[in-house]
Design a protein around this motif. Sequence first.
Motif: not given
Length: 201
Positions: A99-102, A165-167, A170-173, A185-187
Motif C-alpha cells: 500500500l505504501i509503495e502504491t 496514516m497521518s504521518l 507527511a512522509t510522502m510529501r 530511504l525515507i519511504v
Amino acid sequence: MRRGARITPTQKRSRERMERILSVATELIAATGSDAMRMSEVAERSGISIGSLYQYFPDKRAIIAALAERYHETSRACISEDLADVQTLGQFRDAFSALIETYYQLFLEQPAMRDVWSGTQADKTLLDIELLNSRENGDLVASTLAKLMPAADEAALATKAFLVMSLGEATMRLAISVTPEEGRLIVETYKRMALKELTSK
C-alpha cells in the motif's frame, strides 16, 4: 457531492463539465502550483464562462477540496481492497508495505498531489478534510489489526493507526521533495517504523 462543490452534477453534460474543470485544475496545479492557479484561467481552459465555473465551485479552495477528496477516495479504495483478504500478521505486513509503495507511486506520478496536500495545511477547512481522511484510513487499518490481534486494546490500535496514516501523508510529501535516492530511504524507513508500531502488542 464533493466537499466544497456548490452543485451535485446529475446530468451527463454537467458531470463531464465538472470532470473537465477538475482535470484543468490538476494540470495547472502540476505546472505552477495551487497558489498561482486562477479561477479565470480554469474557466478559460475549461471552455466555460467564469459565471458557470462559480456555479460548480465558489472559489479556488473548493476546487482544491474536491481534488483532495478525489485522492482520499483513491486511497480508501486501495486500502479496503488490499486489506480485504488479510488473515495473518505476515500478510498484513506485506499488504501494508505494498500500500505504501502504491501511494508513493501515486505521488510520484501525479505531481499535483503534493501541491494539493500542501494547500490543505494552511486552511482549517481543508486540513479537517485531511484529518478525516487519515482517521478513516486508520480505522480501516485498525479494524484489520483488531481481527489479527484480538487481545490488543482496540482504542490503542485506533490511535496508533490514525497516527501512522497521518504521518504517512507527511512522509510522502517529504519523500517526493528530496532526491529519488533519499526519498526511497525515507519511504523504507517509514514502513519499518510504522509496521513495528502497528504490530507491537
